[in-house]
Design a protein around this motif. Structure first.
Motif, mmCIF file in Angstrom:
data_model
loop_
_atom_site.group_PDB
_atom_site.id
_atom_site.type_symbol
_atom_site.label_atom_id
_atom_site.label_comp_id
_atom_site.label_asym_id
_atom_site.label_seq_id
_atom_site.Cartn_x
_atom_site.Cartn_y
_atom_site.Cartn_z
ATOM 1 N N HIS A 137 13.764 -12.716 -8.622
ATOM 2 C CA HIS A 137 13.302 -13.169 -7.359
ATOM 3 C C HIS A 137 12.606 -12.046 -6.508
ATOM 4 O O HIS A 137 13.193 -10.936 -6.426
ATOM 5 C CB HIS A 137 14.321 -13.797 -6.571
ATOM 6 C CG HIS A 137 14.025 -14.159 -5.216
ATOM 7 N ND1 HIS A 137 13.122 -15.362 -5.007
ATOM 8 C CD2 HIS A 137 14.483 -13.650 -4.045
ATOM 9 C CE1 HIS A 137 13.076 -15.340 -3.648
ATOM 10 N NE2 HIS A 137 13.884 -14.656 -3.143
ATOM 11 N N VAL A 138 11.438 -12.095 -6.001
ATOM 12 C CA VAL A 138 10.790 -11.196 -5.068
ATOM 13 C C VAL A 138 10.524 -11.981 -4.089
ATOM 14 O O VAL A 138 9.928 -13.116 -3.859
ATOM 15 C CB VAL A 138 9.552 -10.746 -6.020
ATOM 16 C CG1 VAL A 138 8.462 -11.766 -6.267
ATOM 17 C CG2 VAL A 138 9.051 -9.659 -5.069
ATOM 18 N N SER A 139 10.652 -11.183 -2.901
ATOM 19 C CA SER A 139 10.426 -11.690 -1.432
ATOM 20 C C SER A 139 9.047 -12.291 -1.242
ATOM 21 O O SER A 139 8.016 -11.607 -1.537
ATOM 22 C CB SER A 139 10.898 -10.643 -0.456
ATOM 23 O OG SER A 139 9.887 -10.706 0.601
ATOM 24 N N ASP A 140 9.110 -13.313 -0.508
ATOM 25 C CA ASP A 140 7.516 -14.084 -0.237
ATOM 26 C C ASP A 140 6.734 -12.961 0.772
ATOM 27 O O ASP A 140 5.532 -12.970 0.576
ATOM 28 C CB ASP A 140 7.712 -15.254 0.638
ATOM 29 C CG ASP A 140 8.398 -16.412 -0.285
ATOM 30 O OD1 ASP A 140 8.443 -16.344 -1.518
ATOM 31 O OD2 ASP A 140 8.926 -17.473 0.305
ATOM 32 N N LEU A 141 7.428 -12.370 1.450
ATOM 33 C CA LEU A 141 6.744 -11.274 2.363
ATOM 34 C C LEU A 141 6.216 -9.955 1.563
ATOM 35 O O LEU A 141 5.090 -9.778 1.721
ATOM 36 C CB LEU A 141 7.902 -10.724 3.358
ATOM 37 C CG LEU A 141 7.396 -9.945 4.270
ATOM 38 C CD1 LEU A 141 6.440 -10.807 5.335
ATOM 39 C CD2 LEU A 141 8.396 -9.338 5.085
ATOM 40 N N ILE A 142 6.860 -9.464 0.522
ATOM 41 C CA ILE A 142 6.195 -8.599 -0.311
ATOM 42 C C ILE A 142 4.853 -9.416 -1.200
ATOM 43 O O ILE A 142 4.121 -8.711 -1.247
ATOM 44 C CB ILE A 142 7.434 -8.100 -1.344
ATOM 45 C CG1 ILE A 142 8.429 -7.241 -0.540
ATOM 46 C CG2 ILE A 142 6.724 -7.269 -2.388
ATOM 47 C CD1 ILE A 142 9.729 -6.792 -1.178
ATOM 48 N N VAL A 143 5.275 -10.487 -1.561
ATOM 49 C CA VAL A 143 4.025 -11.089 -2.412
ATOM 50 C C VAL A 143 2.742 -11.259 -1.631
ATOM 51 O O VAL A 143 1.598 -10.985 -1.902
ATOM 52 C CB VAL A 143 4.526 -12.311 -3.128
ATOM 53 C CG1 VAL A 143 3.380 -13.021 -3.631
ATOM 54 C CG2 VAL A 143 5.665 -12.003 -4.251
ATOM 55 N N GLY A 144 3.231 -11.968 -0.490
ATOM 56 C CA GLY A 144 2.129 -12.136 0.475
ATOM 57 C C GLY A 144 1.501 -11.148 0.895
ATOM 58 O O GLY A 144 0.132 -10.878 1.235
ATOM 59 N N ALA A 145 2.484 -9.860 1.301
ATOM 60 C CA ALA A 145 1.628 -8.685 1.586
ATOM 61 C C ALA A 145 0.878 -7.904 0.818
ATOM 62 O O ALA A 145 -0.073 -7.225 1.001
ATOM 63 C CB ALA A 145 2.763 -7.681 2.039
ATOM 64 N N THR A 146 1.140 -7.982 -0.787
ATOM 65 C CA THR A 146 0.391 -7.453 -1.551
ATOM 66 C C THR A 146 -0.898 -8.290 -1.980
ATOM 67 O O THR A 146 -2.007 -7.673 -2.227
ATOM 68 C CB THR A 146 1.377 -7.535 -3.172
ATOM 69 O OG1 THR A 146 2.563 -6.922 -2.814
ATOM 70 C CG2 THR A 146 0.561 -7.139 -4.341
ATOM 71 N N ILE A 147 -0.798 -9.524 -2.094
ATOM 72 C CA ILE A 147 -2.115 -10.399 -2.128
ATOM 73 C C ILE A 147 -2.833 -9.965 -0.808
ATOM 74 O O ILE A 147 -4.172 -9.765 -0.799
ATOM 75 C CB ILE A 147 -1.871 -11.907 -2.050
ATOM 76 C CG1 ILE A 147 -0.845 -12.088 -3.397
ATOM 77 C CG2 ILE A 147 -3.026 -12.541 -1.734
ATOM 78 C CD1 ILE A 147 -0.361 -13.523 -3.348
ATOM 79 N N GLY A 148 -2.539 -10.111 0.406
ATOM 80 C CA GLY A 148 -3.357 -9.699 1.768
ATOM 81 C C GLY A 148 -4.005 -8.228 1.478
ATOM 82 O O GLY A 148 -5.018 -8.183 1.882
ATOM 83 N N ASP A 149 -3.077 -7.283 0.954
ATOM 84 C CA ASP A 149 -3.800 -5.826 0.975
ATOM 85 C C ASP A 149 -4.883 -5.961 -0.051
ATOM 86 O O ASP A 149 -5.949 -5.386 0.136
ATOM 87 C CB ASP A 149 -2.860 -4.962 0.299
ATOM 88 C CG ASP A 149 -1.527 -4.606 1.485
ATOM 89 O OD1 ASP A 149 -1.960 -4.758 2.692
ATOM 90 O OD2 ASP A 149 -0.699 -3.833 1.155
ATOM 91 N N LEU A 150 -4.736 -6.783 -1.146
ATOM 92 C CA LEU A 150 -5.834 -6.671 -2.230
ATOM 93 C C LEU A 150 -6.965 -7.521 -1.627
ATOM 94 O O LEU A 150 -8.307 -6.923 -1.874
ATOM 95 C CB LEU A 150 -5.182 -7.521 -3.270
ATOM 96 C CG LEU A 150 -4.151 -6.569 -4.284
ATOM 97 C CD1 LEU A 150 -3.774 -7.483 -5.433
ATOM 98 C CD2 LEU A 150 -4.916 -5.250 -4.755
#
Length: 175
Positions: free
Chosen positions: A153-166
């Motif tokens: 499990h990985v936090s939605d926040l981390i995933v969203g931030a990674t996608i947003g950064d890219l």
């Protein structure tokens, strides 16, 4: 273990991140033709590696993939499923996966990871990415470079931030 690949200290991402290995699928669901990572260049690609009989996949990984698909523009972020079976092989055949995808309303393309004698019991794409199990989440940038690999499990926040950064990066076609 979650592994966000280290950010580059200098130079462009192309010097720091490896090109993502291709998906080696024996079958695709929810698409009219096989999908290649090259065909999705200029998009962030999120791959959810899962198994139907994996409780963590059903409880966390697949719902998160559905939310990513729902919240991001498909012209910018492509969501793919990767059915990587490494246990209970007889119970997780394509006919069962089709019913599972229908019942769970999985509408993103799903690749059935290919097996061969050399890689048994691990399927080929799972092995190529060095995945430790399922659920696993992979994030690939617009240039086809693997930017994050998470197991469990990985936090939605981390995933969203990674996608947003890219999406906001200077190498993004949107920037």
């Amino acid at each position: 273990m979650n592994t966000a690949l280290a950010a580059p200290t200098t130079g462009p991402a192309s010097h720091k991140y490896p090109l993502a290995p291709p998906i080696d699928a024996e079958l695709w669901l929810n698409t009219l033709q096989p999908i290649t990572l090259e065909s999705l260049r200029d998009r962030v690609i999120v791959i959810e590696a899962f198994q139907m009989l994996c409780p963590g996949c059903v409880a966390h990984g697949l719902p998160q993939a559905k939310e990513i698909q729902r919240h991001f523009d498909s012209a910018q972020v492509a969501v793919l499923g990767l059915h990587s079976v490494f246990e209970h092989h007889d119970a997780m055949k394509p006919v069962s996966l089709r019913a599972f995808a229908h019942e769970n309303r999985l509408t993103f393309p799903i690749a059935v990871d290919r097996h061969d004698e050399k890689s048994w019991p691990l399927p080929k794409t799972m092995r190529a990415y060095g995945l430790e199990g399922t659920p696993s989440l992979l994030i690939i940038d617009q240039q086809g470079r693997l930017r994050a690999r998470h197991f469990g499990h990985v936090s939605d926040l981390i995933v969203g931030a990674t996608i947003g950064d890219l999406l906001a990066s200077p190498h993004s076609p949107l920037a």
